[in-house]
Design an enzyme around this catalytic site. Sequence first.
Site, PDB file in Angstrom:
ATOM      1  CG  HIS A 199      -2.424  -6.478  -3.623  1.00  0.00           C
ATOM      2  ND1 HIS A 199      -2.849  -5.351  -4.302  1.00  0.00           N
ATOM      3  CD2 HIS A 199      -3.245  -6.585  -2.536  1.00  0.00           C
ATOM      4  CE1 HIS A 199      -3.863  -4.794  -3.648  1.00  0.00           C
ATOM      5  NE2 HIS A 199      -4.108  -5.529  -2.583  1.00  0.00           N
ATOM      6  CB  ILE A 230       4.617   9.748  -8.013  1.00  0.00           C
ATOM      7  CG1 ILE A 230       3.086   9.776  -7.923  1.00  0.00           C
ATOM      8  CG2 ILE A 230       5.220   9.141  -6.745  1.00  0.00           C
ATOM      9  CD1 ILE A 230       2.434   8.428  -7.998  1.00  0.00           C
TER      10      ILE A 230
END
Length: 260
Positions: A127, A244
């Site tokens: 992106h 995470i």
Amino acid sequence: MNIVSDLAEGRRILTEAIDSAKRLVLFTGAGVSTESGIPDFRSPGGLWSRMRPILFQDFVASEEARLEDWRRRFHLMAEFEAAQPNAGHRAMAGLVARGEAIALITQNIDGLHERSGVPEERLIRLHGTGTHAACLDCDTRMEIAEAVAAIAATGRAPRCPACGGLVKCAVVSFGQSMPEAEMARAEAASRAADLFVAAGSSLQVHPAAGLPVAARRAGARLIIVNRDETALDGLADFVLRGPIGRLFEPADQAARDGAT
């Protein structure tokens, strides 16, 4: 699919999978950077719940839309610059640096993977990036500070000094074509993987969300690491729920210990 919410068990599974992989590919979304204090886009309270995205065609057609897009970009850049890479970024950078991962594919535009030490040749930005701008016609690069100065001097959105074309932050906006070269690199890496680990992504945005599917079809094991449910949980060998950074950090340490 095996959903694992116990942190210690998730660490063990991820560590063992990475240790046994020969062609690990990492795939990251905004959830990796929320642990650095950067809000994501799609969750409740995320950016798109607070403001409507500016479409690419609106940016091209309207000076008002261009100036609003730049105002938002400057605000985001301040958040990006204030943030620091977290344990997850650092662990993934270590895996790439030591050759444990053949590629890191990211949907993120915040520059934290680069600042954590992931080299350009192993980083695939699906992106784009919010760390600089580029001309839409000739691709001449413009630094964000130059865009700030141009708007302050003229009151108008910046134009390319080389060709006069529209300059836009180098992110892929809604309605804008994906970067062909980066998509080709990502698809090739995904098909080559024997382990594909997707971390911090809702896996809803296409064509990026098709990469874990392509890896799985090519024979790779698929592990999804995320706090919340994703669109592809049913396809994964393991779904690891939890922070995470805390799940990845032991995997990075285990790989380091095994290399010494």
